[in-house]
Every structure is written in C-alpha cells, then in structure tokens.
Design an enzyme around this catalytic site. Structure first.
Site, PDB file in Angstrom:
ATOM      1  N   ASP A  22       0.853  -1.193   0.000  1.00 14.39           N
ATOM      2  CA  ASP A  22       0.000   0.000   0.000  1.00 14.39           C
ATOM      3  C   ASP A  22       0.887   1.240   0.000  1.00 14.39           C
ATOM      4  OD1 ASP A  22      -2.859  -1.302   0.849  1.00 14.39           O
ATOM      5  OD2 ASP A  22      -1.178  -2.297   1.841  1.00 14.39           O
ATOM      6  N   ASP A  38     -33.181   2.738   5.582  1.00 12.10           N
ATOM      7  CA  ASP A  38     -33.016   1.767   4.503  1.00 12.10           C
ATOM      8  C   ASP A  38     -31.813   0.886   4.812  1.00 12.10           C
ATOM      9  OD1 ASP A  38     -30.597   3.052   3.602  1.00 12.10           O
ATOM     10  OD2 ASP A  38     -31.795   4.481   2.465  1.00 12.10           O
ATOM     11  N   ILE A  44      -3.805   2.887   1.908  1.00 13.22           N
ATOM     12  CA  ILE A  44      -3.354   2.488   3.240  1.00 13.22           C
ATOM     13  C   ILE A  44      -3.652   1.025   3.502  1.00 13.22           C
ATOM     14  CG2 ILE A  44      -3.697   4.816   4.153  1.00 13.22           C
ATOM     15  CD1 ILE A  44      -6.292   3.670   5.487  1.00 13.22           C
ATOM     16  N   ASP A  71     -21.764   4.596  13.149  1.00 14.10           N
ATOM     17  CA  ASP A  71     -21.245   5.946  12.929  1.00 14.10           C
ATOM     18  C   ASP A  71     -22.177   6.701  11.988  1.00 14.10           C
ATOM     19  OD1 ASP A  71     -19.165   8.127  12.414  1.00 14.10           O
ATOM     20  OD2 ASP A  71     -17.984   6.734  13.626  1.00 14.10           O
ATOM     21  N   HIS A  78     -16.663  10.830   8.574  1.00 12.73           N
ATOM     22  CA  HIS A  78     -16.186  10.316   9.854  1.00 12.73           C
ATOM     23  C   HIS A  78     -16.212   8.792   9.892  1.00 12.73           C
ATOM     24  CE1 HIS A  78     -16.300   9.512  14.258  1.00 12.73           C
ATOM     25  NE2 HIS A  78     -15.526  10.572  14.323  1.00 12.73           N
ATOM     26  N   ASN A 101      -3.253  -4.102  -1.659  1.00 11.97           N
ATOM     27  CA  ASN A 101      -4.018  -3.893  -2.892  1.00 11.97           C
ATOM     28  C   ASN A 101      -3.393  -2.793  -3.754  1.00 11.97           C
ATOM     29  OD1 ASN A 101      -4.653  -1.707  -1.248  1.00 11.97           O
ATOM     30  ND2 ASN A 101      -6.818  -1.663  -1.840  1.00 11.97           N
ATOM     31  N   ALA A 143     -18.363   5.526  26.781  1.00 13.69           N
ATOM     32  CA  ALA A 143     -17.031   5.044  27.135  1.00 13.69           C
ATOM     33  C   ALA A 143     -16.879   4.778  28.629  1.00 13.69           C
ATOM     34  CB  ALA A 143     -15.980   6.047  26.674  1.00 13.69           C
ATOM     35  N   SER A 172     -11.632   9.351  18.279  1.00 15.23           N
ATOM     36  CA  SER A 172     -12.375   8.638  17.235  1.00 15.23           C
ATOM     37  C   SER A 172     -11.455   7.778  16.390  1.00 15.23           C
ATOM     38  CB  SER A 172     -13.099   9.642  16.330  1.00 15.23           C
ATOM     39  OG  SER A 172     -14.281  10.119  16.905  1.00 15.23           O
TER      40      SER A 172
END
Length: 925
Positions: free
Chosen positions: A126, A206, A238, A159, A220, A234, A319, A371
């Site tokens: 990558d 949906d 990354i 998310d 995000h 690939n 958390a 995050s």
C-alpha cells in the site's frame, strides 16, 4: 575493546562448532524477555528454578539504564523445547512485560517460493503504508503473522455511515445473506429491519449505510472504517489494522450528530458483530444506553468507545460505562495526546494523532482524535476473537487491556488514567494462552454508624464490599485499593483483600472492610463515585474499574414476579435522574422481553394553564419541578388494601412562583402477587395554592423504550380505555396505561425526536397536549412518549382529590385488556372511603354537537334526574360561563345563552350531586 569482542566471538563460535550446533540451532534455544522493571540483581534461577536456563545477558549494551531497551535481556536454555516451555511460563510472570522466542527471519530472494503469507520484513505494498506509523508501534505486522485478518472477522462501525463504494472498503462490506437471497420489501431474516442488505441506515431507514453525499461532514465513519479494515496489499492507499476483515456499516447520525447510536449498537449485535466501534459519545449518562450496553455485552459483544477530545477527566458516555472498552489517544512517543480525555474510567490507549485514512470522496486525510484511536483497538479485538472465538466479551476486554504496553512512565502526570497501557496487537493475539485480568462486577454497602435505615446520609458511616470477576488464570496474593472520587465522601482504610489464591470466578472482598465516611456537606440522595484498582502479589496491575454507588436511595422499588417499577420520592417514575445525569431506579423492568421498557417517566399535575412534572423540565430542560416533602421518603408501607404497597410525597414549592401550580401529591403504588403483570397507581392531589382550580388534570408522562426505541408504536383503544405501546419486533411485550377512576381525558402520543428538535417538552407544549385530548398517533415506528391524564374536580384551596390509574404489561393488546379487567376488580377494594368522589359520570355524559356551530343549541345527555351546574372555561383557565340547569336527564341549552362566548377551545365542568363530568368543547360561531 574491539580485540576483546573478537576474542569473545571466537570463543562462542568455537563452542558452537565443538557442540555441532549451528547459529540457527542456538537461536532456537534463546528467549527474548523484557522486564517490567530493571532489577538491581538478576540470575537465571530467579526466572526458572528447573535449571533449564543456562545463561542470561542484556540484549543490547545500552549505557542508559533508564532506557526501555535496557530492560530487554536474552535467556539461553538447554534446548529448543526448553526454550518454548520456559517462554510460555514467563509470559505469565508478573515481572515480565513480554517474552518471546527469538524470531526467525529470512531474506526475500527471487528463487524463494512466494506464499500468501506476508514475511515480517516485507512491508505491504500500500503506497501510504510508510506514513502509518502506528502499525509498527502496536506491532500489527507481527500480529498478522499470528492471526491473518480475513472475512471471518466481522466488526461493526456504528457511525455516520460508511462509503463502501471506495476500492479501499468495497471488499470489506458485510452483506446480509438472508436479505440478498430473499424478497424485496420483506423482512426475510425476521430481525425487524426490512431489506437491510448491507447493514442499516437509521437516518434514511433503509439497508444501505451510505453517508449523505451532500452533507459537508460525511467522512467520519468512512475514515474510522478505513483505520480498522482498509484493504491491505491492494497497491492502493493504506493498510487497515485488520485489513481483510469485514465491516458491518450502521448509519446512526449525520453532520456530527449521533441520535440513534444505541439502536445501531443493538442492530450490530443481533446481526452477528462481536466487536462494535462507537467513535462518539456525550457528557451525560443514559439509562437506555446502559441497558443496550448490558444487553449486547451479555451476548458476547465487545463495545469499543472513544474517550472524548476534551482534554479532561470528566467521564464521557458510553465510554465511561463499566464494561465498555474505553480508548484514550496517544502520540508516536506513547504520550497522551493533548486533546484526549483521561481518568480512572479509561481502559486502554491507542494511537490517535495524525492517523491517515480514506474519506468519502476516495482521497486520504490524516485526522486526530479518540475517534481514530478507537478503531485501532476495535480491529485488534476482532483479531483476538478470531483466535479465541469462544471467549466471552469480558475475557476479550481483560486480555486486550492486560496485554497492553505500559506507558505510565512517560505519562507520569496521568498514572493509571490512560488505562493499563497502549494497545499491542501482537501481544494481544500471541501471548495469552493463559491470560490474566479481573473486572469489577458489584459493590454493596452496610450502614455501620447512623439511624439504621441503610440510607447513608450526612455524618453517617457505611462498610463497603467490592466484588470482582477473575476472567482467566489463577492469581496469587490479589489485593486492591478503592478510592472515592467525591471530596465530601472519604474511604478508609482503602485496602481490599481477597483470598490468597483466586481461581477463575467471582469473589467478594473480605477481612478488611473499608469505611465510607459522609461529611455534613453531603446532600440528600448521595451518590458515591468509585475507582478500584487490583494488583497481584508481585504488584502487577491486573484490572481497574469505576462505578457509582447510590448510598441514599431517592426511590423505592415495587416488584412482582413479572415486573419491577421504581417510584421516585420526587414524582419521577422509573427512573433516570437527568438533572444529575444518573440512572437510578429499575425503570419498568420486565422478566419477559427487554430488561427495561421505560426510559423515564413522571407524575404530573396541571391546573388552569400551569403544569408541574419531572419529565424533562421546563423550557430549559434542566429542572425537576417536584421536590420531596421535608422528612418524607419513598418507602414501602403496610396496607390493608394490597399486600404490596409503596408511596412517596412531594410538591412543587421549589418552582419559580410565577410557574408554580401549588400542588402537593401523595403517590401510592399497589400490587398483588396473583396479578403480576399490572399495578395500580393512586395519585392524591391537594391544592396548596390560594385560588380555586377550575380545570385540572393529574396523570403520568412515560418515555417508552421497548427494545430499540425507534421501533416503537402506540395507540389508544376507546373500547378498553388503554393507551398502549409496543415494538414492531413481535417477540417484545406490550405496555400500557389506563384510567381506573374514569376514562383517560388525555391519551396523547408524541415523537421524542420531533419534540426535542423543536425545543423540548416545554410547559406550554405540555399544556397544549393536555388540551388536545386523544391523538398524536402514527403508523410509523419511532421513539415515542405517552401522556395520560385524568380530570380533577374543581378544587378550592386545601381541598384534595384522587385519581387512579393502571400500569399494564403483556404479550399482546388482549393481554393488557385482561390485566386491566383484573385491576378494575381490585380497584374497588382499595378506595379510601365510601364517599370518595367519582370523577366521571356513572352513565356516560355526552355533550353535542362538538364542535358547536353558530346558532346551534347545546344538548347534554346521560344526566341523573337532579339539578346541574355547567361551567365553561377558556384555555387560560378563566371561567367564561356558568349555568344552573334544572332537573332533567337530557337538557338543551339555547344558542342565545352561548352567543357571547369567544370562539375557540373551551373546557366544560358539569357537576351534579355526587358526580362530575368534564371535557372539551370546540366553539366555532
């Protein structure tokens, strides 16, 4: 010095030759060990008493004794088998941070046979792999050699959506096989979500969790998913920490807001995700959130949540919920990121600064935040579960934490507040044949000095016991410390002692009983926030936990074999103390179905345009209107009217005078063992104001959460008089409320989402609802609340009146009706006196036409043959007409008697000896 080294090398090679041993053979006898602390002296016998270790030396000739590498040593053993055996034992030695056999490395030459396994010394292809500094720090490449991430690993990203149309994530997309092979428009797998082919979108409702393309903040969830599982090797972008794993996308928000996160967590769990990533949170607790987290954890799911970016020790939720794997963010130097939250509630840390990943449009961006740290841990959890698929969620959590690299020494201002260390993927998946780790399971207290009611109040003392669960191997000399996080409550002594040998299982602390000392400054309803830490006999930290203990209960629980219900001493039902952000009571807990069907509820009293309640406060949403009466507590009491009875008393004296109703309430709950699915709530209201109440109601407001709240529906049955709520998930129960002292005057449903988006449950809005009668229902499932009210008679100052309601549960609407019939029979047995006012007519009184048009007479039917008085009030509670009517069972009031009235909604109050009828009349001249 150089000559000396040559001599040593010659001697070593000579010895090897004499033994017929190659360098490869010797390496097979060696173990690399990193000590937690560098000791003053160390010998082979101290690490292995069997004599299998023949020599030890520093791995590197470092001059800086304080450097981390100075703790690494090499052990030589008598054979390759001895090395494997000793290494396995050392991996569980509390003095050892890690131990491993010397790794075998080979060069990549053209003649070598290529395999699908990536050699550790050949990085992925990558292009941006070199910028992903955190992969080497957490030893992800080494972990990939132990556990190859593939499609058998499933993680959920709950998310704002995931763009699986990108090449980095297309191969990671989870697909619901039942819906793929099923019929469009049909819930083929019976999970309650139709056509959820690639996950679910709780915003668009949906089965495609694609973010909103035109939303400016729509990357995000895609960024988070890329960190966890972007394709590896690939030749693009990354490499994900668990590149090759599958991702279940669950869209629960948009534009930075996450309104349906809890539903998303539930969905992910029931559809097979063992690891659920929540890179979001809030500053207040939620009882619903706790219930969802408890539910999914009990089903073997690990919830990973970001600790927040406030640079604060203030807990963030989910958390900070004990049992959730909370993640702080660290830098490349293993120091706490400047923005990260921290505290005793944090379980682990992970890289969270300059984290490169893919975003919505297919480009790449380096973001920072907790995050970004959370999906690093999520990916490692997925790899660990692949290796140990039978482990419980608690075993996964403790193993992830106790395999972390300790970082307290480089974070000396935050010792213990970044969890047990920074996640290490390789140690997590390779070093835990018999791991260690404990967790907090329960805390109990017993009054030691006080009035003996076991409600610990100011100047009283309690004894404290702490229970833990040992999730893995044997622990010797386990002990702990318990710390109060409230300056007005102290604990001494702070030591927790357990049996000398702790096998797997649960254990209460013993011998020493820490004392909880309450200062005189502690207010009513004291809650003790606790932090607990455990170490084994050598001082190795093996667990941490936080919790809150309600020392002075402000509610009482009434319970049957089928349900439990909490009655607050300040008029709250359930209940969640949203003012302090603390879930307290049991809600409406059902033995059949979800453990709690009620998020929060309240008794209300409304009179002449004013209202008092503890539902969601006034226009600011931050005030409880009701306050417990001085010296009055929510309590059980002995009653000759029912075998199970509790009560509480409160008033609205704390409200601003201009908003005050002037009401005092005694609420009593009655239950019977032979009617386990229902209870009777009796509300006695006294007018403590200085003016007559002309139009008034009393009743309940109930925020239902039956399973996922977004799947709830409600209706009102005029035949049965039941205001009910249920879930579109057919196996979940029905709940409801009905009038017993009369039919419900108000039976109204609201969408919580709509109400909060329009400013919350303001007093004016609630008064408007009470004037609307029956309505507000929708055929679309949603997060809903019900308002149920009964009419109070005209009450002069100091006068009292009682209304009675039924709380119902069952597996169907018919079950609710059956329970109501049983409670109606019992209701007649609990009247306080024979002359208690019946607030609705014995025969149904009708007032027609309604609406009343210009020039039309008003006809009243269903009266007793006695004199009557009719009063009409406007929406402000002002009397606008009073008519004394003759004896008759049917009356016609001529239009001329009404023509002076202003158009609009009116309230009528019809009174005859021993009976009252009330209602609404719409006048449209």
């Amino acid at each position: 010095m150089a000559v000396g080294r040559l001599i040593v090398l010659a001697l070593v090679l000579g010895a090897l030759a004499a033994r017929g041993e190659t360098v490869k053979d010797r390496c097979a006898r060696e173990i690399l060990v990193k000590l937690r602390e560098f000791p003053a002296a160390l010998d082979a016998a101290s690490l292995d008493a069997s004599g299998r270790v023949t020599a030890l030396r520093p791995a590197l000739p470092l001059r800086e004794r304080s450097a981390e590498l100075a703790k690494v040593i090499v052990l030589e053993t008598v054979s390759g088998q001895a090395a494997r055996d000793v290494c396995a034992a050392l991996q569980h030695d509390s003095r050892i941070e890690w131990a491993e056999l010397r790794p075998e490395r080979t060069t990549d030459i053209l003649q070598a046979e290529r395999t699908t396994r990536l050699p550790l010394d050949a990085p992925p292809n990558d292009p941006y792999y070199g910028e992903q500094w955190w992969l080497d720090q957490i030893e992800a490449p080494a972990a990939w050699d132990v556990v190859a991430p593939d499609a058998s690993i499933l993680v959920a990203i709950v998310d704002d959506g995931v763009n699986f149309n990108l090449d980095e994530l297309a191969g990671a997309r989870w697909e619901n096989a039942a819906e793929r092979d099923g019929v469009s428009g049909v819930d083929d797998d019976g999970n309650g979500y139709t056509d959820d082919l690639f996950g679910y979108d709780f915003i668009e409702l949906d089965g495609d969790p694609l973010p909103a393309p035109l939303d400016g903040f729509n990357s995000h969830g895609t960024h988070v998913a890329g960190i966890a599982a972007a394709a590896r090797n690939n030749r693009l972008g990354i490499a994900g920490v668990a590149g090759g794993a599958r991702v279940m996308g669950v869209r629960v928000g948009q534009g930075g807001s996450i309104p349906y996160g809890f539903e998303g967590v539930y969905y992910a769990c029931v559809n097979g995700a063992r690891v659920i990533n929540c890179s979001w949170g809030g500053s207040t607790e939620s009882a619903y959130e706790r219930e969802v987290m408890r539910y999914v954890r009990a089903r073997g799911c690990v919830v990973v949540a970001s600790a927040g970016n406030n640079g604060s020790s203030v807990p963030r939720y989910p958390a900070a919920i004990e049992g959730v794997l909370s993640v702080a963010a660290t830098t490349a130097a293993n120091t706490a990121a400047a923005f990260t939250n921290y505290g005793p509630w944090v379980k682990i840390a992970a890289p969270g600064v300059h984290i490169l990943s893919v975003i919505f449009d297919g480009s790449y961006a380096a973001w920072q935040g907790t995050s970004m740290a959370a999906p690093v841990v999520t990916a490692v959890c997925g790899m660990l579960i692949k290796r140990f698929p039978d482990w419980t969620s608690e075993q996964v959590l403790t193993a992830i934490c106790t395999s972390a690299d300790p970082i307290d020494t480089v974070n000396d201002t935050l010792p213990g507040w970044l969890g047990l260390g920074r996640v290490n993927a390789y140690r997590a998946v390779s070093n835990f044949e018999i791991p260690v780790g404990v967790r907090l399971t329960d805390v109990r207290f017993h009054e030691n000095i006080g009035d003996g009611d076991n409600r610990i109040e100011a100047d009283e003392v309690a004894l404290l016991d702490v229970e833990l669960s040992n999730e893995h191997g044997r622990l010797n000399g386990l002990h702990g410390t318990v710390t109060s996080l409230d300056g007005n409550i102290t604990i001494s002594p702070a030591e927790l002692v357990y049996p000398p040998i702790v096998e797997a299982g649960r254990y209460w602390s013993e011998i020493l009983d820490p004392r909880v000392h309450m200062s005189s400054a502690v207010t009513r309803g004291a809650v003790l926030p606790l932090a607990v830490e455990w170490a084994d006999g050598t001082g190795r930290i093996v667990g941490r936990g936080t919790t809150t203990v309600l020392l002075d209960t402000t509610f009482v629980t009434i319970e049957t074999s089928a349900l439990r219900f909490g009655l607050g001493e300040q008029g709250a039902l359930g209940y969640f103390d949203y003012v302090r952000g603390i879930p307290l009571g049991p809600g409406l807990a059902l033995t059949a179905g979800p453990s709690n069907a009620l998020y929060h509820g309240s008794i209300f009293v409304a009179a002449d345009g004013r209202i008092a309640d503890n539902f969601y406060g006034d226009s600011t949403g931050s005030r409880f209107d009701w306050s417990a009466l001085p010296g009055a507590y929510a309590e059980r009491f002995t009653s000759d009217r029912a075998p199970i009875a509790v009560r509480s008393s409160f008033d609205d004296r704390a409200m601003p005078e201009q908003d005050r109703v002037g009401a005092e309430v005694t609420s009593e709950l009655f239950a019977w063992p032979d009617i386990p699915d229902g209870m009777i709530l009796e509300i006695t209201v006294t007018n403590r104001g200085s003016s007559i109440w002309s139009t008034a109601q009393a009743g309940v407001m109930l925020d239902w959460d039956i399973g996922p709240s977004s799947r709830n529906l409600g209706s009102y049955s005029a035949n049965d008089g039941i205001l009910e709520a249920h879930s579109t998930l057919s196996w979940l129960p029905y709940v409801g409320v009905a009038g017993l002292s009369g039919e419900l005057e108000t039976a109204y449903e609201v969408s919580n989402r709509d109400e909060f988006e329009s400013g919350g449950f303001r007093d004016a809005r609630l008064v408007e609802i009470l004037g609307a009668g029956v309505g507000g229902f929708s055929s679309t499932a949603r997060d809903l609340s019900h308002i149920a009210g009964l009419t109070l008679p005209t009450l002069p100052p100091a006068a009292s009146a009682t209304v009675r309601m039924a709380l119902l549960t069952g597996q169907s609407a018919a079950n609710l009706a059956n329970v109501l019939d049983q409670l109606r029979t019992r209701s007649g047995d609990i009247r306080k006196s024979p002359d208690e006012t019946v607030h609705l007519a014995r025969k149904s009184v009708t007032v027609a036409p309604n609406p009343l048009g210009s020039g039309q007479p008003l006809e009243i039917r269903g009266l007793d043959d006695a004199s009557s008085e009719l009063r009409l009030y406007n929406v402000l509670g002002q009397e606008v007409a009073r008519l004394v009517l003759p004896h008759a069972t049917k009356l016609n009031i001529p239009a001329s008697d009404l023509q002076h009235l202003a158009p609009g909604l009116l309230f009528y109050h019809l009174e005859q000896p021993g009976r009252i009828a009330t209602g609404k009349l719409l006048y449209l001249p």
